[in-house]
Design an enzyme around this catalytic site. Structure first.
Site, PDB file in Angstrom:
ATOM      1  N   SER A   9      10.461   6.348  11.289  1.00 55.24           N
ATOM      2  CA  SER A   9       9.079   6.259  10.605  1.00 55.24           C
ATOM      3  C   SER A   9       9.680   6.483   9.140  1.00 55.24           C
ATOM      4  O   SER A   9      10.177   7.512   8.801  1.00 55.24           O
ATOM      5  CB  SER A   9       8.196   7.253  10.829  1.00 55.24           C
ATOM      6  OG  SER A   9       7.229   7.286   9.638  1.00 55.24           O
ATOM      7  N   HIS A  32       9.652   2.144  12.050  1.00 57.21           N
ATOM      8  CA  HIS A  32       8.272   2.175  12.181  1.00 57.21           C
ATOM      9  C   HIS A  32       7.678   2.426  10.926  1.00 57.21           C
ATOM     10  O   HIS A  32       8.072   3.211   9.875  1.00 57.21           O
ATOM     11  CB  HIS A  32       8.115   3.819  12.798  1.00 57.21           C
ATOM     12  CG  HIS A  32       6.808   4.073  13.279  1.00 57.21           C
ATOM     13  ND1 HIS A  32       6.115   3.558  14.486  1.00 57.21           N
ATOM     14  CD2 HIS A  32       5.931   4.651  12.705  1.00 57.21           C
ATOM     15  CE1 HIS A  32       4.903   3.876  14.423  1.00 57.21           C
ATOM     16  NE2 HIS A  32       4.744   4.668  13.434  1.00 57.21           N
ATOM     17  N   ASP A  34       4.104   2.839   8.935  1.00 58.57           N
ATOM     18  CA  ASP A  34       2.737   3.373   8.936  1.00 58.57           C
ATOM     19  C   ASP A  34       1.862   2.770   7.852  1.00 58.57           C
ATOM     20  O   ASP A  34       1.955   3.219   6.848  1.00 58.57           O
ATOM     21  CB  ASP A  34       2.802   4.880   8.947  1.00 58.57           C
ATOM     22  CG  ASP A  34       3.403   5.546   9.961  1.00 58.57           C
ATOM     23  OD1 ASP A  34       3.220   5.440  11.272  1.00 58.57           O
ATOM     24  OD2 ASP A  34       4.484   6.307   9.957  1.00 58.57           O
ATOM     25  N   MET A  36      -1.714   2.984   6.336  1.00 61.40           N
ATOM     26  CA  MET A  36      -3.057   3.565   6.259  1.00 61.40           C
ATOM     27  C   MET A  36      -4.046   3.393   5.311  1.00 61.40           C
ATOM     28  O   MET A  36      -3.495   2.716   3.994  1.00 61.40           O
ATOM     29  CB  MET A  36      -2.761   5.221   5.986  1.00 61.40           C
ATOM     30  CG  MET A  36      -1.651   5.740   6.958  1.00 61.40           C
ATOM     31  SD  MET A  36      -1.376   7.396   6.894  1.00 61.40           S
ATOM     32  CE  MET A  36       0.075   7.972   7.851  1.00 61.40           C
ATOM     33  N   HIS A  65       2.627  -0.064  12.632  1.00 61.09           N
ATOM     34  CA  HIS A  65       1.603   0.829  13.210  1.00 61.09           C
ATOM     35  C   HIS A  65       0.625   0.913  12.321  1.00 61.09           C
ATOM     36  O   HIS A  65       0.424   1.529  11.269  1.00 61.09           O
ATOM     37  CB  HIS A  65       2.214   2.436  13.139  1.00 61.09           C
ATOM     38  CG  HIS A  65       1.149   3.308  13.935  1.00 61.09           C
ATOM     39  ND1 HIS A  65       1.267   4.712  13.810  1.00 61.09           N
ATOM     40  CD2 HIS A  65      -0.039   3.171  14.353  1.00 61.09           C
ATOM     41  CE1 HIS A  65       0.274   5.187  14.274  1.00 61.09           C
ATOM     42  NE2 HIS A  65      -0.569   4.354  14.640  1.00 61.09           N
ATOM     43  N   MET A  67      -3.038   1.869  10.925  1.00 60.03           N
ATOM     44  CA  MET A  67      -3.786   2.809  10.897  1.00 60.03           C
ATOM     45  C   MET A  67      -5.108   2.686   9.902  1.00 60.03           C
ATOM     46  O   MET A  67      -5.285   3.181   8.957  1.00 60.03           O
ATOM     47  CB  MET A  67      -3.537   4.211  10.612  1.00 60.03           C
ATOM     48  CG  MET A  67      -2.760   5.017  11.682  1.00 60.03           C
ATOM     49  SD  MET A  67      -1.556   6.071  11.355  1.00 60.03           S
ATOM     50  CE  MET A  67      -0.108   5.293  10.847  1.00 60.03           C
ATOM     51  N   MET A 136      -0.517   9.067  20.270  1.00 58.58           N
ATOM     52  CA  MET A 136      -0.312   9.886  19.213  1.00 58.58           C
ATOM     53  C   MET A 136      -0.120  11.466  19.651  1.00 58.58           C
ATOM     54  O   MET A 136      -0.927  11.962  20.347  1.00 58.58           O
ATOM     55  CB  MET A 136      -1.535   9.746  18.081  1.00 58.58           C
ATOM     56  CG  MET A 136      -1.712   8.438  17.507  1.00 58.58           C
ATOM     57  SD  MET A 136      -0.074   8.131  16.417  1.00 58.58           S
ATOM     58  CE  MET A 136       0.090   9.539  15.459  1.00 58.58           C
ATOM     59  N   ASP A 172       4.320   9.617  19.088  1.00 55.83           N
ATOM     60  CA  ASP A 172       4.784   9.496  17.448  1.00 55.83           C
ATOM     61  C   ASP A 172       3.622  10.825  16.967  1.00 55.83           C
ATOM     62  O   ASP A 172       2.668  11.045  17.083  1.00 55.83           O
ATOM     63  CB  ASP A 172       3.901   8.247  17.007  1.00 55.83           C
ATOM     64  CG  ASP A 172       3.843   8.386  15.527  1.00 55.83           C
ATOM     65  OD1 ASP A 172       4.445   8.997  14.775  1.00 55.83           O
ATOM     66  OD2 ASP A 172       3.210   7.329  15.016  1.00 55.83           O
TER      67      ASP A 172
HETATM   68  C1  DX5 Z   1       1.545  10.018  11.469  1.00 53.42           C
HETATM   69  C2  DX5 Z   1       2.168   8.866  11.562  1.00 53.42           C
HETATM   70  C3  DX5 Z   1       3.702   8.989  12.158  1.00 53.42           C
HETATM   71  C4  DX5 Z   1       4.548   9.920  11.091  1.00 53.42           C
HETATM   72  C5  DX5 Z   1       5.338  10.966  11.827  1.00 53.42           C
HETATM   73  O1  DX5 Z   1      -0.042   9.430  11.216  1.00 53.42           O
HETATM   74  O2  DX5 Z   1       1.902   7.753  12.757  1.00 53.42           O
HETATM   75  O3  DX5 Z   1       4.391   7.742  12.214  1.00 53.42           O
HETATM   76  O4  DX5 Z   1       5.390   9.161  10.130  1.00 53.42           O
HETATM   77  O5  DX5 Z   1       6.029  11.696  11.136  1.00 53.42           O
HETATM   78  P1  DX5 Z   1       6.435  13.027  11.612  1.00 53.42           P
HETATM   79  O6  DX5 Z   1       8.096  12.463  12.674  1.00 53.42           O
HETATM   80  O7  DX5 Z   1       6.966  13.889  10.497  1.00 53.42           O
HETATM   81  O8  DX5 Z   1       5.572  13.696  12.603  1.00 53.42           O
HETATM   82 ZN    ZN Z   2       2.982   6.172  13.356  1.00 49.94          ZN
END
Ligand code: DX5
Ligand code: ZN
Length: 217
Positions: A9, A32, A34, A36, A65, A67, A136, A172
């Site tokens: 990520s 990955h 993310d 958001m 991913h 969100m 998750m 994740d």
């Molecule tokens: C959280 C994300 C993750 C995040 C994981 O909402 O979906 O992908 O980047 O981060 P770590 O590995 O630091 O928990």
């Molecule tokens: Zn993620």
């Protein structure tokens, strides 16, 4: 058995030197990303321009991913980057099977993400349209959170539901070398990690270790 893969990520990367950061994690199987929206999750991360920059400097397959609320509105925009996966949240869509078909019809593998409290039940009716299930293991929204221990049991139950199907089981949130073996033993085969990898002295070595550490038995 599905091969173990590490999906790094980039949320934990230093964005002021992204190209260098991507070189530090070039041993990853996937990147990955993310995305958001500040509505589905209480945080805003990055969107199309950052993904564009990442895909212009890295050859690694992308694992997007989403969100965001009602992601169907943006599937076409993300599909442009020809990612390996586009993952949507069970809790963020009204017509789940329709969105999964929308992704598949663009030639992209589908992922379905479930928040920690979301029951596995709904999965059963969309298995034919799935390539990956993302469980998750923290509440989505931030990197650097602690793994929720109750998720081990959920991973086991999910892996039973997926048995015999070519569907990856991704985890994740709070993943590191310290829990990868136990989670692989529970049935996970695709591991997302951000902070643990970027905080390692040698991220590429750390990734190799995560990939090769033996499952506890
Ligand atoms: C959280 C994300 C993750 C995040 C994981 O909402 O979906 O992908 O980047 O981060 P770590 O590995 O630091 O928990
Ligand atoms: Zn993620």
């Amino acid at each position: 058995m599905i091969k173990r893969r590490i999906s790094t990520s980039i949320l934990a990367a230093d964005f002021s030197k992204l190209e260098q950061e991507l070189r530090r994690v070039s041993a990853s199987d996937l990147l990955h990303l993310d995305v958001m929206d500040g509505i589905f999750v209480p945080n805003i991360s990055f969107g199309i321009p950052v993904i564009e920059a990442v895909s212009s400097v890295s050859q690694l397959p992308l694992d997007i991913h989403l969100m965001i609320r009602e992601p169907s509105r943006f599937i076409g925009d993300f599909a442009r980057f020809k990612p390996e996966f586009i993952t949507v949240h069970y809790e963020s869509v009204t017509h789940l099977q329709r969105v999964l078909r929308q992704i598949k019809d663009l030639g992209i593998k589908t992922g379905l993400a479930l928040n920690p409290h979301t029951p596995l039940e709904g999965l059963r009716y969309v298995l034919d349209d799935l390539d990956l299930v993302l469980l998750m293991t923290v509440n989505p929204g931030y990197g650097g959170q602690k793994f929720i221990p109750a998720m081990v049991q959920k991973i086991k139950e999910c892996s039973r539901i997926l048995e015999g199907r070519p569907i990856e089981l991704q985890v994740d949130g709070g993943i590191s070398i310290d829990n990868v073996a136990a989670l692989a033993q529970a049935g996970a085969n695709n591991f997302v990690a951000g902070s643990a990898i970027f905080q390692a002295a040698e991220p590429n070595l750390y990734i190799e270790e995560m990939r090769s550490v033996k499952s506890a038995s």
